[in-house]
Design a protein around this motif. Structure first.
Motif, PDB file in Angstrom:
ATOM      1  N   UNK A  57       0.834  -1.209   0.000  1.00  0.00           N
ATOM      2  CA  UNK A  57       0.000   0.000   0.000  1.00  0.00           C
ATOM      3  C   UNK A  57       0.866   1.254   0.000  1.00  0.00           C
ATOM      4  N   UNK A  58       1.920   1.230   0.815  1.00  0.00           N
ATOM      5  CA  UNK A  58       2.796   2.394   0.875  1.00  0.00           C
ATOM      6  C   UNK A  58       3.512   2.610  -0.449  1.00  0.00           C
ATOM      7  N   UNK A  59       3.939   1.536  -1.091  1.00  0.00           N
ATOM      8  CA  UNK A  59       4.632   1.659  -2.373  1.00  0.00           C
ATOM      9  C   UNK A  59       3.691   2.152  -3.463  1.00  0.00           C
ATOM     10  N   UNK A  60       2.432   1.732  -3.435  1.00  0.00           N
ATOM     11  CA  UNK A  60       1.478   2.158  -4.465  1.00  0.00           C
ATOM     12  C   UNK A  60       1.113   3.635  -4.325  1.00  0.00           C
ATOM     13  N   UNK A  61       1.315   4.181  -3.154  1.00  0.00           N
ATOM     14  CA  UNK A  61       1.011   5.597  -2.930  1.00  0.00           C
ATOM     15  C   UNK A  61       2.223   6.483  -3.136  1.00  0.00           C
ATOM     16  N   UNK A  62       3.240   5.972  -3.765  1.00  0.00           N
ATOM     17  CA  UNK A  62       4.414   6.779  -4.081  1.00  0.00           C
ATOM     18  C   UNK A  62       5.534   6.666  -3.058  1.00  0.00           C
ATOM     19  N   UNK A  63       5.368   5.874  -2.052  1.00  0.00           N
ATOM     20  CA  UNK A  63       6.440   5.646  -1.095  1.00  0.00           C
ATOM     21  C   UNK A  63       6.545   6.711  -0.017  1.00  0.00           C
ATOM     22  N   UNK A  64       5.758   7.766  -0.083  1.00  0.00           N
ATOM     23  CA  UNK A  64       5.806   8.790   0.953  1.00  0.00           C
ATOM     24  C   UNK A  64       5.131   8.250   2.215  1.00  0.00           C
ATOM     25  N   UNK A  65       5.831   8.333   3.306  1.00  0.00           N
ATOM     26  CA  UNK A  65       5.319   7.786   4.558  1.00  0.00           C
ATOM     27  C   UNK A  65       4.772   8.920   5.420  1.00  0.00           C
ATOM     28  N   UNK A  66       3.489   8.878   5.660  1.00  0.00           N
ATOM     29  CA  UNK A  66       2.846   9.821   6.572  1.00  0.00           C
ATOM     30  C   UNK A  66       2.613   9.063   7.882  1.00  0.00           C
ATOM     31  N   UNK A  67       3.223   9.506   8.972  1.00  0.00           N
ATOM     32  CA  UNK A  67       3.088   8.755  10.234  1.00  0.00           C
ATOM     33  C   UNK A  67       1.652   8.535  10.662  1.00  0.00           C
ATOM     34  N   UNK A  68       0.786   9.496  10.453  1.00  0.00           N
ATOM     35  CA  UNK A  68      -0.618   9.332  10.835  1.00  0.00           C
ATOM     36  C   UNK A  68      -1.299   8.252  10.022  1.00  0.00           C
ATOM     37  N   UNK A  69      -1.035   8.258   8.702  1.00  0.00           N
ATOM     38  CA  UNK A  69      -1.626   7.247   7.819  1.00  0.00           C
ATOM     39  C   UNK A  69      -1.051   5.868   8.131  1.00  0.00           C
ATOM     40  N   UNK A  70       0.239   5.821   8.417  1.00  0.00           N
ATOM     41  CA  UNK A  70       0.873   4.548   8.767  1.00  0.00           C
ATOM     42  C   UNK A  70       0.252   3.980  10.034  1.00  0.00           C
ATOM     43  N   UNK A  71       0.014   4.830  11.016  1.00  0.00           N
ATOM     44  CA  UNK A  71      -0.634   4.386  12.254  1.00  0.00           C
ATOM     45  C   UNK A  71      -2.032   3.860  12.008  1.00  0.00           C
ATOM     46  N   UNK A  72      -2.781   4.534  11.124  1.00  0.00           N
ATOM     47  CA  UNK A  72      -4.135   4.078  10.788  1.00  0.00           C
ATOM     48  C   UNK A  72      -4.104   2.726  10.100  1.00  0.00           C
ATOM     49  N   UNK A  73      -3.150   2.537   9.179  1.00  0.00           N
ATOM     50  CA  UNK A  73      -3.061   1.262   8.466  1.00  0.00           C
ATOM     51  C   UNK A  73      -2.689   0.116   9.396  1.00  0.00           C
ATOM     52  N   UNK A  74      -1.797   0.381  10.323  1.00  0.00           N
ATOM     53  CA  UNK A  74      -1.339  -0.674  11.237  1.00  0.00           C
ATOM     54  C   UNK A  74      -2.435  -1.072  12.211  1.00  0.00           C
ATOM     55  N   UNK A  75      -3.233  -0.114  12.661  1.00  0.00           N
ATOM     56  CA  UNK A  75      -4.238  -0.416  13.682  1.00  0.00           C
ATOM     57  C   UNK A  75      -5.565  -0.909  13.109  1.00  0.00           C
ATOM     58  N   UNK A  76      -5.689  -0.966  11.789  1.00  0.00           N
ATOM     59  CA  UNK A  76      -6.919  -1.493  11.209  1.00  0.00           C
ATOM     60  C   UNK A  76      -7.066  -2.961  11.568  1.00  0.00           C
ATOM     61  N   UNK A  77      -8.263  -3.362  12.018  1.00  0.00           N
ATOM     62  CA  UNK A  77      -8.453  -4.788  12.320  1.00  0.00           C
ATOM     63  C   UNK A  77      -8.431  -5.604  11.035  1.00  0.00           C
TER      64      UNK A  77
END
Length: 124
Positions: A57-77
């Motif tokens: 998912x991160x690679x498909x979005x251009x590789x830019x890492x947004x900490x807030x978005x990363x946190x949301x992706x990790x905590x998704x059930x």
């Protein structure tokens, strides 16, 4: 430290079944170790699959890492069969740990009782 304490600590802190091997209860020890390792394998496999999906998912979005978005992706059930496998493997692993500790404590206590010398008769 007594053998019973060592056996309980091995089962509690290392892996369920190790205390059984220490006290020479090989069949129970091997069974608990095999079940625990299978559960750990499932947990690690699911974690690697989730990491792979997250990196995709991160690679498909251009590789830019947004900490807030990363946190949301990790905590998704995780729903679906992977989430069920994770839940079952976790519960079985915890069950093995509790059963292993309780069983080796019972075995060690019984062995300790059998090794206690009988009381000497009182001298008259």
């Amino acid at each position: 430290m007594s053998r019973s304490t060592t056996a309980v600590l091995l089962s509690a802190l290392v892996l369920p079944g190790v205390g059984h091997l220490y006290l020479k209860h090989y069949s129970r020890g091997v069974a608990l170790i095999a079940i625990s390792l299978a559960c750990l394998w499932i947990l690690i496999d699911q974690a690697l699959q989730q990491t792979s999906i997250l990196l995709g998912r991160l690679a498909s979005e251009g590789g830019a890492v947004d900490p807030g978005q990363l946190g949301d992706l990790v905590t998704q059930p995780s729903n679906g069969p992977g989430g069920l496998a994770l839940t079952v493997a976790s519960l079985v692993l915890v069950g093995c740990w509790v059963i292993g500790i309780a069983d080796i404590y019972r075995i060690a206590r019984n062995q300790q009782k059998l090794n206690v010398p009988p009381p000497r008769p009182a001298r008259q």
